[in-house]
Design a protein around this motif. Structure first.
Motif, short mmCIF file in Angstrom:
data_model
loop_
_atom_site.label_atom_id
_atom_site.label_comp_id
_atom_site.label_asym_id
_atom_site.label_seq_id
_atom_site.Cartn_x
_atom_site.Cartn_y
_atom_site.Cartn_z
N PHE A 4 0.93 -1.20 -0.05
CA PHE A 4 0.07 0.09 0.21
C PHE A 4 0.75 1.11 0.15
O PHE A 4 0.43 2.41 -0.53
CB PHE A 4 -0.95 0.01 1.19
CG PHE A 4 -2.08 -1.04 1.33
CD1 PHE A 4 -3.02 -0.85 0.21
CD2 PHE A 4 -1.95 -1.86 1.86
CE1 PHE A 4 -3.99 -1.82 0.20
CE2 PHE A 4 -2.82 -3.18 1.75
CZ PHE A 4 -4.09 -3.06 1.04
N LEU A 7 1.57 2.74 -3.30
CA LEU A 7 0.63 3.59 -4.28
C LEU A 7 0.93 4.95 -4.33
O LEU A 7 1.19 5.68 -3.66
CB LEU A 7 -0.98 3.39 -3.69
CG LEU A 7 -1.40 2.07 -3.60
CD1 LEU A 7 -2.60 1.94 -2.76
CD2 LEU A 7 -1.30 1.15 -4.90
N ASP A 11 -2.84 6.94 -7.83
CA ASP A 11 -3.52 5.57 -7.54
C ASP A 11 -4.81 5.58 -6.60
O ASP A 11 -5.80 5.29 -6.62
CB ASP A 11 -2.63 4.73 -7.03
CG ASP A 11 -1.50 4.29 -8.11
OD1 ASP A 11 -1.94 4.47 -9.26
OD2 ASP A 11 -0.56 3.79 -7.86
N LYS A 12 -4.41 6.54 -5.40
CA LYS A 12 -5.21 6.50 -4.16
C LYS A 12 -6.39 7.42 -4.76
O LYS A 12 -7.62 6.87 -4.32
CB LYS A 12 -4.55 7.38 -3.14
CG LYS A 12 -3.30 6.27 -2.40
CD LYS A 12 -2.72 7.11 -1.33
CE LYS A 12 -1.54 6.28 -0.98
NZ LYS A 12 -0.81 6.76 0.01
N HIS A 42 -3.97 2.98 -14.05
CA HIS A 42 -3.75 3.18 -12.43
C HIS A 42 -4.50 1.91 -11.69
O HIS A 42 -3.87 1.46 -10.69
CB HIS A 42 -4.39 4.55 -11.99
CG HIS A 42 -3.33 5.70 -12.44
ND1 HIS A 42 -2.39 6.02 -11.74
CD2 HIS A 42 -3.38 6.73 -13.45
CE1 HIS A 42 -1.46 6.93 -12.36
NE2 HIS A 42 -2.40 7.38 -13.41
N VAL A 46 -2.51 -0.55 -9.13
CA VAL A 46 -2.96 -0.77 -8.01
C VAL A 46 -3.26 -2.41 -7.64
O VAL A 46 -2.63 -2.98 -6.39
CB VAL A 46 -4.34 -0.14 -7.39
CG1 VAL A 46 -5.11 -0.82 -6.35
CG2 VAL A 46 -4.29 1.25 -7.40
N LYS A 49 0.39 -3.82 -7.46
CA LYS A 49 1.18 -3.45 -6.36
C LYS A 49 0.55 -4.13 -4.92
O LYS A 49 1.27 -4.34 -4.01
CB LYS A 49 1.14 -2.09 -5.97
CG LYS A 49 1.83 -1.29 -7.11
CD LYS A 49 1.74 0.20 -6.99
CE LYS A 49 2.62 0.84 -8.09
NZ LYS A 49 2.23 2.37 -7.83
N THR A 50 -0.83 -4.38 -4.80
CA THR A 50 -1.43 -4.77 -3.39
C THR A 50 -1.97 -6.13 -3.66
O THR A 50 -2.47 -6.67 -2.56
CB THR A 50 -2.46 -3.70 -3.34
OG1 THR A 50 -3.48 -3.85 -4.14
CG2 THR A 50 -2.10 -2.16 -3.11
#
Length: 73
Positions: A4, A7, A11-12, A42, A46, A49-50
């Motif tokens: 997280f 990000l 992204d957020k 994006h 995400v 990455k997560t």
């Protein structure tokens, strides 16, 4: 924790906008002034990455919870 911290602010922003716009990518793109393909890029970033899929309702809830808990956006 799952990545997280990797990000980006964009992204957020897009994850939160996806939740606010009932998971409609076209509305996210319009409301955030991104091209629809940029939003998709994006969201895929995400996911990588997560290991959580923002297109999955339950994963999206977890993403939003963590992002809001961090107070990053």
């Amino acid at each position: 924790m799952r990545g997280f911290k990797n990000l980006t602010p964009a992204d957020k922003e897009i994850v939160l906008a996806l939740a606010e716009n009932n998971m409609c990518v076209s509305r996210v793109a319009k409301n955030c002034n991104y091209h629809r393909n940029s939003v998709a890029y994006h969201l895929e970033s995400v996911r990588k990455k997560t290991k959580l899929d923002p297109y999955n309702f339950y994963d999206l809830i977890e993403l939003v919870t963590v992002i809001k808990k961090e107070g990053a956006v």
